[in-house]
Design a protein around this motif. Sequence first.
Motif, PDB file in Angstrom:
ATOM      1  N   ALA A  87     -60.120 -34.598  24.079  1.00 40.44           N
ATOM      2  CA  ALA A  87     -59.859 -33.207  24.443  1.00 40.44           C
ATOM      3  C   ALA A  87     -60.316 -32.919  25.870  1.00 40.44           C
ATOM      4  N   LEU A  88     -61.429 -33.512  26.281  1.00 39.62           N
ATOM      5  CA  LEU A  88     -61.892 -33.324  27.661  1.00 39.62           C
ATOM      6  C   LEU A  88     -60.904 -33.920  28.659  1.00 39.62           C
ATOM      7  N   PHE A  89     -60.441 -35.143  28.379  1.00 41.08           N
ATOM      8  CA  PHE A  89     -59.474 -35.750  29.299  1.00 41.08           C
ATOM      9  C   PHE A  89     -58.161 -34.980  29.284  1.00 41.08           C
ATOM     10  N   GLY A  90     -57.718 -34.569  28.097  1.00 45.45           N
ATOM     11  CA  GLY A  90     -56.483 -33.803  28.019  1.00 45.45           C
ATOM     12  C   GLY A  90     -56.579 -32.481  28.758  1.00 45.45           C
ATOM     13  N   ARG A  91     -57.705 -31.807  28.610  1.00 40.75           N
ATOM     14  CA  ARG A  91     -57.882 -30.540  29.325  1.00 40.75           C
ATOM     15  C   ARG A  91     -57.949 -30.784  30.826  1.00 40.75           C
ATOM     16  N   LEU A  92     -58.534 -31.901  31.231  1.00 39.55           N
ATOM     17  CA  LEU A  92     -58.580 -32.253  32.649  1.00 39.55           C
ATOM     18  C   LEU A  92     -57.169 -32.433  33.201  1.00 39.55           C
ATOM     19  N   VAL A  93     -56.341 -33.176  32.479  1.00 41.07           N
ATOM     20  CA  VAL A  93     -54.956 -33.382  32.909  1.00 41.07           C
ATOM     21  C   VAL A  93     -54.184 -32.069  32.859  1.00 41.07           C
ATOM     22  N   GLY A  94     -54.360 -31.311  31.784  1.00 38.73           N
ATOM     23  CA  GLY A  94     -53.645 -30.050  31.655  1.00 38.73           C
ATOM     24  C   GLY A  94     -54.010 -29.049  32.735  1.00 38.73           C
ATOM     25  N   THR A  95     -55.279 -29.021  33.115  1.00 40.76           N
ATOM     26  CA  THR A  95     -55.703 -28.118  34.185  1.00 40.76           C
ATOM     27  C   THR A  95     -55.071 -28.508  35.512  1.00 40.76           C
ATOM     28  N   TYR A  96     -54.990 -29.814  35.769  1.00 40.38           N
ATOM     29  CA  TYR A  96     -54.371 -30.256  37.020  1.00 40.38           C
ATOM     30  C   TYR A  96     -52.867 -29.978  37.018  1.00 40.38           C
ATOM     31  N   VAL A  97     -52.213 -30.169  35.876  1.00 41.44           N
ATOM     32  CA  VAL A  97     -50.785 -29.845  35.789  1.00 41.44           C
ATOM     33  C   VAL A  97     -50.574 -28.348  35.988  1.00 41.44           C
ATOM     34  N   GLU A  98     -51.472 -27.548  35.454  1.00 46.51           N
ATOM     35  CA  GLU A  98     -51.370 -26.100  35.657  1.00 46.51           C
ATOM     36  C   GLU A  98     -51.485 -25.751  37.137  1.00 46.51           C
ATOM     37  N   TYR A  99     -52.398 -26.414  37.826  1.00 52.66           N
ATOM     38  CA  TYR A  99     -52.519 -26.185  39.270  1.00 52.66           C
ATOM     39  C   TYR A  99     -51.231 -26.575  39.994  1.00 52.66           C
ATOM     40  N   LEU A 100     -50.636 -27.704  39.609  1.00 53.04           N
ATOM     41  CA  LEU A 100     -49.397 -28.141  40.264  1.00 53.04           C
ATOM     42  C   LEU A 100     -48.274 -27.137  40.052  1.00 53.04           C
ATOM     43  N   THR A 101     -48.179 -26.583  38.852  1.00 55.74           N
ATOM     44  CA  THR A 101     -47.114 -25.607  38.598  1.00 55.74           C
ATOM     45  C   THR A 101     -47.320 -24.325  39.395  1.00 55.74           C
ATOM     46  N   ARG A 102     -48.562 -23.999  39.708  1.00 54.79           N
ATOM     47  CA  ARG A 102     -48.819 -22.798  40.506  1.00 54.79           C
ATOM     48  C   ARG A 102     -48.665 -23.072  41.997  1.00 54.79           C
TER      49      ARG A 102
END
Length: 360
Positions: free
Chosen positions: A190-205
Amino acid sequence: MLRSLTCALVAALMLKAYDPFGTGKLVLFQTTYDMEYHWFEMLAFVVIGVFGGLYGALFCRLNMAVNRLRKATWVGRYPIAEVVAITTLTLVCSYQNPFTRIGLGELVGSLFQECPTSTVDRPSGIGGATDDDESTVERLLCVASNQLSEYLPLLSLLAFALLNRAFFAIVTFGCKVPSGLVLPSMSIGALFGRLVGTYVEYLTRAYAGKSVFAQCPPDSRCVIPGIYALVGAGATLTGATHTTIAVVAILMELTGNLIYTLPVLVGVMTARWIAEYFSSSGIYDMLLEHAGHPYFDTKTQYIHTCRTAAELMQTDLETICVDYSNENTLELLSARLARISERGMADGGFPIINSHGHLL
């Protein structure tokens, strides 16, 4: 079938009546995802699955090395001292980070959650929480900005917590305290997934106008990092245990959410393929083999060239003859036990025969 249905019904009624989680819900990690996934996110789900498989293979090998070291050295003779040392080291290394200060259940639940639609400012003072730790973690996880500098504190905290949890999971699984494997593995994923998801969220913004993000609505949130945490939890648990359908069922039951079944399956199956490339056995199979328990692996092919059962039977067995009492002394019986233990037959016994070699 009727008995299973009755048991499930009674269990659900008891959960609803007693509310053991204190949330009024039947599931441990209640999620309310209100967005569908986009196809460009599948690549990130595959990456998370690859991490889950690699972590699972590494965890199995390193944990077995730690267990062998524990068994062969003085550490195994002083289990209380080992537990005290691990506890002290955990306290020193984990207290300053809010993601490692809270319990595993609270951590996984927070990582699965969806951020509010409105912008949530990060609280000041990342090192020490002024409010409740779980509330601080939930606020830290929600960043709404197109600047990487706004995400770096969160990404660094998640990365440190990931390394911390991974190290202690490898060291503690197998020591003389009931540490378990499910929640520690899920928290790491979950920590790694949230890390990846947070970075993907930054890319979309940050790159909202790019064609790859054309499916994203303008001036609105496009991805949910909690979904990536859900996929990561399943991927790492699969990588460590080599189970697939059971992991997906566990995640669906824990969250009560069926919308993201396909991304979870993608992450879980990718993790299974990667883990099996490096090792054909999960951690539980390895522990059974390490403990010396008799176990027939369904994935192992046993090839026999014999045609009859008599050809498979051993003839040089250690026996006890009732007609020769002078051969049944304590010293001789102890020597026989030692010999069969060396041959890996410590869980067997001695055939009792007479002087003619007939089994009694």
